[in-house]
Design a protein around this motif. Structure first.
Motif, PDB file in Angstrom:
ATOM      1  N   LEU A 163     -19.426  23.397 -19.724  1.00 30.10           N
ATOM      2  CA  LEU A 163     -20.553  23.905 -18.839  1.00 30.10           C
ATOM      3  C   LEU A 163     -21.527  22.614 -18.691  1.00 30.10           C
ATOM      4  O   LEU A 163     -21.521  21.790 -19.544  1.00 30.10           O
ATOM      5  CB  LEU A 163     -21.436  24.889 -19.513  1.00 30.10           C
ATOM      6  CG  LEU A 163     -20.688  26.436 -19.856  1.00 30.10           C
ATOM      7  CD1 LEU A 163     -21.686  27.367 -20.775  1.00 30.10           C
ATOM      8  CD2 LEU A 163     -20.663  26.866 -18.544  1.00 30.10           C
ATOM      9  N   GLU A 184     -28.925  27.090 -21.869  1.00 28.14           N
ATOM     10  CA  GLU A 184     -28.628  28.385 -22.375  1.00 28.14           C
ATOM     11  C   GLU A 184     -27.722  28.371 -23.565  1.00 28.14           C
ATOM     12  O   GLU A 184     -28.298  28.885 -24.562  1.00 28.14           O
ATOM     13  CB  GLU A 184     -28.302  29.313 -21.298  1.00 28.14           C
ATOM     14  CG  GLU A 184     -28.188  30.786 -21.777  1.00 28.14           C
ATOM     15  CD  GLU A 184     -27.589  31.883 -20.738  1.00 28.14           C
ATOM     16  OE1 GLU A 184     -28.296  32.777 -20.699  1.00 28.14           O
ATOM     17  OE2 GLU A 184     -26.756  31.410 -19.914  1.00 28.14           O
ATOM     18  N   ARG A 185     -26.571  27.950 -23.247  1.00 30.13           N
ATOM     19  CA  ARG A 185     -25.727  28.230 -24.527  1.00 30.13           C
ATOM     20  C   ARG A 185     -26.372  27.271 -25.878  1.00 30.13           C
ATOM     21  O   ARG A 185     -26.171  27.886 -26.901  1.00 30.13           O
ATOM     22  CB  ARG A 185     -24.229  27.437 -24.203  1.00 30.13           C
ATOM     23  CG  ARG A 185     -23.169  27.801 -25.329  1.00 30.13           C
ATOM     24  CD  ARG A 185     -22.068  27.240 -24.922  1.00 30.13           C
ATOM     25  NE  ARG A 185     -22.096  25.901 -24.334  1.00 30.13           N
ATOM     26  CZ  ARG A 185     -20.730  25.334 -23.924  1.00 30.13           C
ATOM     27  NH1 ARG A 185     -19.873  25.811 -23.747  1.00 30.13           N
ATOM     28  NH2 ARG A 185     -21.114  23.885 -23.698  1.00 30.13           N
ATOM     29  N   GLN A 195     -22.445  33.036 -16.143  1.00 30.94           N
ATOM     30  CA  GLN A 195     -22.610  31.521 -16.196  1.00 30.94           C
ATOM     31  C   GLN A 195     -22.861  31.126 -14.457  1.00 30.94           C
ATOM     32  O   GLN A 195     -22.363  30.319 -13.999  1.00 30.94           O
ATOM     33  CB  GLN A 195     -21.697  30.689 -16.713  1.00 30.94           C
ATOM     34  CG  GLN A 195     -22.072  30.356 -18.017  1.00 30.94           C
ATOM     35  CD  GLN A 195     -21.505  31.317 -19.115  1.00 30.94           C
ATOM     36  OE1 GLN A 195     -20.465  31.849 -18.703  1.00 30.94           O
ATOM     37  NE2 GLN A 195     -22.028  31.305 -20.577  1.00 30.94           N
ATOM     38  N   SER A 230     -31.107  36.467 -20.453  1.00 33.52           N
ATOM     39  CA  SER A 230     -30.027  35.359 -20.107  1.00 33.52           C
ATOM     40  C   SER A 230     -30.134  35.162 -18.733  1.00 33.52           C
ATOM     41  O   SER A 230     -31.119  35.718 -17.895  1.00 33.52           O
ATOM     42  CB  SER A 230     -28.706  36.117 -20.145  1.00 33.52           C
ATOM     43  OG  SER A 230     -28.507  37.133 -19.359  1.00 33.52           O
ATOM     44  N   LEU A 231     -29.758  33.928 -18.365  1.00 38.88           N
ATOM     45  CA  LEU A 231     -29.641  33.208 -17.076  1.00 38.88           C
ATOM     46  C   LEU A 231     -29.355  34.507 -15.958  1.00 38.88           C
ATOM     47  O   LEU A 231     -29.858  34.423 -14.881  1.00 38.88           O
ATOM     48  CB  LEU A 231     -28.654  32.134 -16.926  1.00 38.88           C
ATOM     49  CG  LEU A 231     -29.244  30.564 -17.196  1.00 38.88           C
ATOM     50  CD1 LEU A 231     -28.202  30.094 -17.024  1.00 38.88           C
ATOM     51  CD2 LEU A 231     -30.347  30.472 -16.257  1.00 38.88           C
ATOM     52  N   LYS A 274     -19.490  30.318 -12.634  1.00 40.42           N
ATOM     53  CA  LYS A 274     -18.484  29.050 -13.058  1.00 40.42           C
ATOM     54  C   LYS A 274     -16.939  29.545 -12.969  1.00 40.42           C
ATOM     55  O   LYS A 274     -16.854  30.584 -13.526  1.00 40.42           O
ATOM     56  CB  LYS A 274     -19.154  28.740 -14.602  1.00 40.42           C
ATOM     57  CG  LYS A 274     -18.147  27.935 -15.515  1.00 40.42           C
ATOM     58  CD  LYS A 274     -18.440  26.495 -15.526  1.00 40.42           C
ATOM     59  CE  LYS A 274     -17.358  25.743 -16.097  1.00 40.42           C
ATOM     60  NZ  LYS A 274     -17.141  24.559 -15.382  1.00 40.42           N
ATOM     61  N   SER A 276     -26.758  26.420 -17.702  1.00 46.53           N
ATOM     62  CA  SER A 276     -25.718  27.027 -18.236  1.00 46.53           C
ATOM     63  C   SER A 276     -25.616  26.596 -19.712  1.00 46.53           C
ATOM     64  O   SER A 276     -25.496  27.213 -20.835  1.00 46.53           O
ATOM     65  CB  SER A 276     -24.536  27.344 -17.622  1.00 46.53           C
ATOM     66  OG  SER A 276     -24.514  28.007 -16.622  1.00 46.53           O
TER      67      SER A 276
END
Ligand SMILES: NC(=O)c1ccc[n+]([C@@H]2O[C@H](COP(=O)([O-])OP(=O)(O)OC[C@H]3O[C@@H](n4cnc5c(N)ncnc54)[C@H](O)[C@@H]3O)[C@@H](O)[C@H]2O)c1
Ligand SMILES: N[C@H](CO)Cc1c[nH]c[nH+]1
Length: 851
Positions: free
Chosen positions: A285, A292-293, A204, A359-360, A207, A289
């Motif tokens: 978040l 994305e979740r 993330q 993913s990111l 984070k 992020s």
């Protein structure tokens, strides 16, 4: 800087390599095949006898290696071609003296191989490579220990430890435990000896997940196992997730800047890091992020009517939406619209990524890898996306080497500028074109400061030391005073005649500029204001001499100083290798009435003139161009109120902008561009083409290549031309508008109606009008000055002229009648500002006059 740098050997076992990858970069010899994880930083070591191979070095750097470590013989070839911050120098104690200034400036640090750990040697290497990283590889270190690591860190260097001296088990006489080696640098300022530890989420984007504590023991275990292990202040060693299942994989462990706190960058599993079953103990978040979740959860279970689910199921809809949003982003105009459309595009792009399992973190890793590339592709759009009539190259590839993607170097490379078409590039791209190749002025100022400080504090002694160090000349005295001995000014007869004629022209033009009469204006009856000029008493003139001797600059600075009537003229110039000053510069010094010639260059010469030394007179204003050391020192001293010195202008590398239409002679245009490109590798030349056809442009490009290859300074020209540009425009007005925005030091007009275009010029140092006015005339002898503002400063600065050596004083004389009218105005304004004494100075007189 790392606590230590591990050197991977072919026999290193993979668990050890993984553990080392968690705590910093590792050195990988170029011939050793040891798999290293994607997240681990790599320094590639070329420690073998094979011949220089630039392509291999570039391949490793493009492939994501953070740095390459290369021998001195390779650095000679590479210095200045590849970014210094990606290169470390491999040195044996024996070959320190082979390091030239060019090599030192072309690298960001050094790995020194030494038989014994000698702190004196380390600190002298440290001084020589000021501000750079120093790594020490002892060739005979028998028992690596925490105290050895600390000793080297204490000298601000770091130890290199081969993997055969490192272990995941307990330390022995021959090997040190990896965790133990890492914690050598740690110091706790807490009574319980623990270390505050920030836990952040690697996937993330860093984070923060929470704040915990670590002990030496927990850190060691984490490094070895790769799992999140901390120290609970109540319950001792805390293996995160042991009971809850919310375990962590450790990607990196970082020390903070003063080694008393730690960051664990982890991949968090299970319900999250927080005991409340959330990912983070801090806020939830947000932004990308959070998106994305949400997308990941929609992929696994989405409501039937979910639009995102529809996108996941319909690849062609998703594709169309990405294209539609990209187009809308390109057309958005206001800040809000751009943000709005970019957010839409990111939503659809992320949907595509999540559908593909990307993913990111994968995207960020890819970005980071691209940022490490040292060769850039030209950046042309694919044919289906390219605008019709033109294929501009990327404006962002300023650091890019030649068009073939390789650094300019081989003799058969075509020496070419990069071409852009103003009608197809965006506003942002246009503004990028107006910028000069990157100048690191802050960095230079901090590098030159120690030199300036030493000369200020230790005067001639420091001045002579720096001359010995940078100019490789040992002098007994740094100055020559008048009368200069005849033998120092003996020059060839033809050169003398040329200098005398140039002197006459420059003097004639600069005498005409002098302000000798007083300006008087009666602003009200009985109120007379005037302004008159006085010479600046003591002036220092810097005449560059690093790569070329420039008597012309001595003329350009000395003549206006003489014409203005300055009482003391000090000329500074770097000495030649035999300790003398060029006879041509000495001849000019005599001609312009200089009282002192300072045999020094760079920052030390500027400092000597700014503060004065035992033999160098202090001056009031410093003039002249020079390299980045000179420019940085000038900027530094003018900001020191103790020095009480001003400067002419912030000067930079030479530049020229040529505007040419189809009546121009391609050979003349090319020659003019090259005349400035040959000054230095950081010079920039620009051709603004007005409606030139492809074959006309082609003729100019061929002439540039052909003429450049015949120049003695072709190596410099290759590098400066690679940073230079051709800009295609469709009218003289558009061309001059671009030039005004660029504000060139020199502007050459190769136009049918050249003299008419002069009225459009708003910003330029000096203008050269028509086909028979080469810029070289202004450089030497037409009469105008060649010390001109560069780097866009022509917007607000004038070139050096006679007035630069004068200052203005104003005066006023008010009669009694005048004060009767002016006095009440002044008193009212003073009352308004509450300054009674000001008002009183008027009223006391008015009372007397009226009585
Ligand atoms: N704008 C103008 O009017 C104009 C006119 C002529 C020249 N120029 C520019 O002036 C510059 C001349 O540069 P130059 O290098 O030939 O001569 P220079 O005299 O400006 O610099 C040479 C001095 O730099 C110092 N130096 C060099 N490397 C150093 C290092 N690593 N650490 C500390 N000091 C160091 C040395 O003391 C040396 O004597 C060029 O960039 C050229 O384009 C501009
Ligand atoms: N063109 C330089 C100013 O940018 C000056 C110069 C000196 N010698 C030759 N040219």
């Amino acid at each position: 800087m790392s606590v230590f740098l591990p050197l991977l050997e072919s026999a290193a076992d993979s668990a050890l390599v993984d553990a080392l990858g968690r705590i910093g970069p590792v050195i990988v010899p170029s011939l050793v095949q040891v798999p290293v994880s994607d997240t681990c930083g790599r320094y590639i070591l070329f420690d073998h006898d094979s011949s220089f191979d630039l392509d291999k070095v570039v391949d490793f750097l493009d492939g994501g290696a953070e740095k390459v470590i290369i021998p001195v013989s390779w650095a000679k070839e590479i210095a200045g071609t590849l970014p210094a911050d990606r290169i470390l120098l491999l040195l044996d104690v024996a070959n320190v003296s082979a390091v030239t200034d060019k090599i030192r400036e072309g690298v960001s640090g050094v790995l020194i191989k030494t038989p014994a750990l000698d702190l004196d040697l380390i600190s002298s290497v440290m001084r020589f490579f000021s501000d750079s990283s120093v790594y020490v590889l002892p060739t005979t270190l028998e028992s690596p220990s925490q105290s050895t690591i600390r000793k080297i860190l204490g000298a601000k260097a770091a130890l290199v430890l081969p993997t055969s001296q490192l272990t995941l088990g307990a330390s022995t006489k021959d090997q040190i435990n990896v965790g133990e080696a890492f914690v050598s640098a740690l110091t706790s300022d807490r009574r319980d000896g623990l270390f505050a530890t920030v836990v952040s989420s690697y996937p993330q984007g860093g984070k923060s997940l929470g704040l915990v504590y670590s002990s030496v023991e927990s850190i060691k275990e984490s490094i070895v196992t790769g799992k999140g292990v901390y120290q609970s202040r109540k319950h001792g060693l805390w293996r995160k997730g042991e009971t809850s299942g919310a375990t962590q994989d450790v990607v990196h462990i970082f020390l903070d800047c003063d080694s008393d706190a730690i960051e664990f960058s982890v991949i968090q599993h299970g319900s999250g890091f927080c005991h409340l079953n959330r990912l983070s103990c801090f806020d939830d978040l947000y932004g990308l992020s959070a998106l994305e979740r949400t997308l990941q959860s929609r992929l696994s279970s989405a409501p039937e009517d979910s639009y995102t689910k529809r996108l996941f199921n319909d690849q062609s809809l998703l594709r169309s939406k990405i294209m539609e949003e990209a187009d809308e982003l390109c057309h958005a105009e206001t800040k809000e619209d751009v943000a709005f459309e970019a957010a839409d595009l990111l939503y659809f792009a992320m949907t595509r990524c999540v559908a593909a399992g990307v993913s990111l973190a994968d995207i960020e890793r890819s970005l980071d890898k691209k940022a490490k590339k040292v060769t850039r592709r030209p950046g042309n759009a694919k044919p289906q996306f390219a605008p019709k009539a033109a294929q501009p190259t990327s404006v962002y590839s300023v650091a890019a080497p030649a068009a073939n993607g390789k650094p300019n170097g081989a003799d058969n490379d075509f020496i070419r500028m990069r071409t852009f078409d103003l009608s197809v590039i965006s506003k942002v791209e246009r503004s990028q074109l107006l910028r000069r190749p990157v100048l690191k002025s802050d960095e230079m100022i901090s590098k030159v400061k120690p030199i300036v400080d030493e000369v200020r504090d230790r005067g001639d002694t420091a001045l002579l030391e720096f001359t010995a160090k940078f100019d490789k000349v040992n002098l007994s005295s740094p100055v020559l005073h008048t009368p200069f001995p005849d033998e120092t000014t003996q020059i060839e007869e033809n050169v003398r005649q040329a200098i005398d004629k140039a002197y006459a022209n420059i003097r004639k033009f600069h005498e005409a500029q002098a302000e000798n009469s007083t300006l008087k204006v009666e602003t009200m009856p009985g109120v007379v204001c005037s302004r008159f000029a006085r010479p600046i008493a003591r002036v220092g003139l810097y005449v560059p001499g690093g790569t070329a001797i420039l008597p012309s600059t001595a003329l350009m600075l000395g003549v206006p100083a003489q014409v203005a009537g300055c009482q003391e003229i000090v000329i500074a110039t770097p000495p030649k290798s035999d300790g003398s000053v060029s006879a041509e510069v000495m001849y000019v010094a005599k001609l312009v009435g200089a009282s002192t010639v300072l045999k020094a260059g760079g920052g030390q010469a500027v400092a000597a003139m700014a503060y004065g030394t035992q033999t160098v007179p202090k001056v009031d204003k410093i003039f002249g161009p020079g390299n980045q050391w000179v420019t940085a020192a000038k900027m530094l001293v003018q900001n020191d109120t103790d020095a009480l010195v001003s400067i002419d202008m912030p000067a930079g590398p030479s530049e020229v902008l040529v505007i040419a239409d189809s009546t121009s002679n391609p050979d003349f245009v090319a020659a003019d561009l090259l005349s400035q490109a040959e000054h230095g590798i950081d010079s920039q030349v620009v051709l603004v083409a007005v409606n030139l056809t492809s074959s006309e442009l082609d003729a100019v490009e061929k002439a540039v290549d052909l003429q450049a290859k015949a120049l003695s300074r072709v190596d410099i020209v290759r590098q400066s031309v690679a940073k230079s540009i051709i800009v295609k425009t469709s009218s003289v007005e558009e061309a001059v508008k671009f030039s005004n925005d660029y504000a060139p030091e020199h502007l050459i007009l190769h136009l049918k109606e050249a003299s008419q275009a002069v009225s459009l010029v708003q910003n330029a140092g000096s203008v050269f009008v028509g086909p028979y006015s080469p810029e070289s005339c202004g450089d030497y002898a037409s009469g105008t000055n060649h010390t001109l503002p560069t780097n866009g400063y022509a917007r607000q600065f004038s070139g050096v002229n006679t007035l630069s050596f004068q200052k203005h004083i104003t005066s006023q004389e008010v009669s009694a009648d005048g004060l009767k009218v002016l006095g009440p105005i002044v008193a009212t304004l003073a009352d308004c500002e509450g300054l009674d004494a000001h008002a009183n100075a008027v009223r006391i007189r008015l009372r007397q006059i009226l009585n």
